[in-house]
Design a protein around this motif. Structure first.
Motif, short mmCIF file in Angstrom:
data_model
loop_
_atom_site.label_atom_id
_atom_site.label_comp_id
_atom_site.label_asym_id
_atom_site.label_seq_id
_atom_site.Cartn_x
_atom_site.Cartn_y
_atom_site.Cartn_z
N ASP A 30 0.80 -1.12 0.00
CA ASP A 30 0.02 0.02 0.07
C ASP A 30 0.85 1.20 0.10
O ASP A 30 1.94 1.50 0.57
CB ASP A 30 -0.99 0.17 1.41
N VAL A 31 0.36 2.34 -0.43
CA VAL A 31 1.17 3.72 -0.82
C VAL A 31 0.05 4.47 0.19
O VAL A 31 -1.12 4.62 -0.13
CB VAL A 31 1.34 4.10 -2.18
N VAL A 32 0.62 5.29 1.04
CA VAL A 32 -0.36 5.99 1.97
C VAL A 32 0.12 7.54 1.82
O VAL A 32 1.42 7.79 1.66
CB VAL A 32 -0.15 5.58 3.40
N SER A 33 -0.74 8.27 2.13
CA SER A 33 -0.29 9.67 2.30
C SER A 33 0.45 10.18 3.67
O SER A 33 0.29 9.83 4.54
CB SER A 33 -1.52 10.65 2.46
N ILE A 34 1.51 11.06 3.29
CA ILE A 34 2.35 11.40 4.27
C ILE A 34 1.78 12.46 5.42
O ILE A 34 2.22 12.69 6.28
CB ILE A 34 3.70 11.90 3.63
N LEU A 35 0.63 12.97 4.70
CA LEU A 35 0.09 14.19 5.59
C LEU A 35 -1.57 14.24 5.26
O LEU A 35 -1.95 13.83 4.18
CB LEU A 35 0.76 15.59 5.47
N ASP A 36 -2.24 15.01 5.95
CA ASP A 36 -3.64 15.38 5.60
C ASP A 36 -3.34 16.37 4.41
O ASP A 36 -2.39 17.13 4.18
CB ASP A 36 -4.21 16.34 6.51
N GLY A 37 -4.40 16.23 3.42
CA GLY A 37 -4.22 17.13 2.29
C GLY A 37 -5.35 16.82 1.35
O GLY A 37 -6.35 16.41 1.43
N LYS A 38 -5.29 17.53 -0.01
CA LYS A 38 -6.10 17.50 -1.15
C LYS A 38 -5.57 16.76 -2.36
O LYS A 38 -4.54 17.41 -2.61
CB LYS A 38 -6.84 19.03 -1.16
N VAL A 39 -6.25 16.14 -2.93
CA VAL A 39 -5.74 15.46 -4.38
C VAL A 39 -5.74 16.65 -5.41
O VAL A 39 -7.02 16.96 -5.53
CB VAL A 39 -6.50 14.24 -4.51
N ILE A 40 -4.92 17.10 -5.98
CA ILE A 40 -4.92 17.88 -6.87
C ILE A 40 -4.58 17.55 -8.34
O ILE A 40 -4.83 18.03 -9.27
CB ILE A 40 -3.86 19.09 -6.59
N THR A 41 -4.07 16.20 -8.28
CA THR A 41 -3.58 15.56 -9.69
C THR A 41 -3.80 13.94 -9.83
O THR A 41 -3.34 13.50 -8.81
CB THR A 41 -2.33 15.83 -10.19
N VAL A 42 -4.52 13.57 -10.71
CA VAL A 42 -4.37 12.11 -10.85
C VAL A 42 -4.45 12.04 -12.52
O VAL A 42 -5.16 12.11 -13.20
CB VAL A 42 -5.88 11.37 -10.32
N LYS A 43 -3.15 11.35 -12.98
CA LYS A 43 -3.00 11.05 -14.21
C LYS A 43 -1.87 9.86 -14.55
O LYS A 43 -1.50 9.23 -13.60
CB LYS A 43 -2.17 12.41 -14.80
#
Length: 208
Positions: free
Chosen positions: A114-127
Motif C-alpha cells: 500500500d501507498v499512503v499519504s504522508i500528511l492530511d491534504g487535498k488531491v490535486i492531480t491524478v494522471k
C-alpha cells in the motif's frame, strides 16, 4: 359660601405622588423595550458564534513515510550533490541507456504494498504517464506537495480531501526501475522546489 382650599402640605403630597407614579410608568415602559432589544441582540450574537465555528488545523503532527510496510526497501535514493560518491551512484536511474539523477526515492518489494499519504491534504492531480505509470499529487499545508508515481491501483480522485495515512493506491511498475516487480517512485515538493524527502520525514509542520 366660602371656598375650601386644600392645605399646601396636601397639595405638595399629591404632586409628589403624581411624580412618583409618572416615573414608575416611564421606568416600566423602558424596561420592557430594553429587555426586548437585549433579547434580540443576545439571540443574534448566539447564532453568529455557533454558526461560524472554524476548525483548528493541527500543525504538530509529523510527516510519515509513504509506505507502512517494514519489508519495503529503498531501491534508489534522492540524488544529493553533497553526498558521497557511493550514495550518489545509488541514486542514478538508467533508462534507454541514459543516466538520470533521481529527484525522489524509489521504494520496492517483491509483493504489492500500500501507498499512503504522508500528511492530511487535498488531491490535486491524478494522471497516467507512459514512463512512470499512474501518478497522484496531493497538496498539504506549508507549501508541501507530495507526488506518488508508479502506482498500479489508484483509490483517490481529484479534489478528494484525505487524511494522513489514507491509502492512495498500491505499488506498480515503471520503466525506470527493472530491479523489482513492485515499486513506488516518491517525490516531495516544498515551496515549488524538489527536495530530499528524507530531510522532512519525522518532522512536524512547525519544523518545516
Amino acid at each position: 359660601m366660602e371656598n375650601r382650599r386644600l392645605k399646601k402640605s396636601v397639595v405638595y403630597l399629591l404632586y409628589g405622588l403624581g411624580f412618583v407614579l409618572l416615573v414608575g410608568v416611564a421606568f416600566t415602559i423602558e424596561n420592557v423595550f430594553t429587555k426586548k432589544t437585549l433579547d434580540d441582540k443576545l439571540t443574534y450574537v448566539s447564532k453568529t458564534i455557533f454558526d461560524e465555528v472554524v476548525p483548528v488545523v493541527a500543525s504538530d503532527y509529523k510527516v510519515i513515510r509513504p509506505v507502512n510496510k517494514s519489508e519495503v526497501q529503498v531501491i534508489y535514493g534522492y540524488y544529493d550533490y553533497k553526498a558521497d560518491e557511493e550514495n550518489q551512484r545509488s541514486s542514478i536511474l538508467v533508462y534507454d541507456k541514459t543516466y538520470m539523477q533521481s529527484s525522489g526515492i524509489t521504494y520496492g518489494y517483491k509483493e504489492v504494498f500500500d501507498v499512503v499519504s504522508i500528511l492530511d491534504g487535498k488531491v490535486i492531480t491524478v494522471k497516467q504517464d507512459e514512463l512512470l505509470g499512474n501518478i497522484v499529487e496531493v497538496e498539504h499545508n506549508n507549501g508541501i506537495i507530495s507526488v506518488y508515481q508508479s502506482l498500479d491501483k489508484v483509490n483517490v480522485k481529484v479534489n478528494d480531501t484525505i487524511k494522513q495515512g489514507t491509502i492512495i493506491g498500491t505499488s506498480g511498475k515503471n520503466n525506470l526501475n527493472q530491479s523489482t516487480e513492485y515499486c513506488l517512485y516518491f517525490e516531495m515538493i516544498v515551496n515549488g522546489n524538489l527536495v530530499n524527502p528524507n530531510d522532512y520525514f519525522d518532522k512536524s509542520l512547525n519544523e518545516i
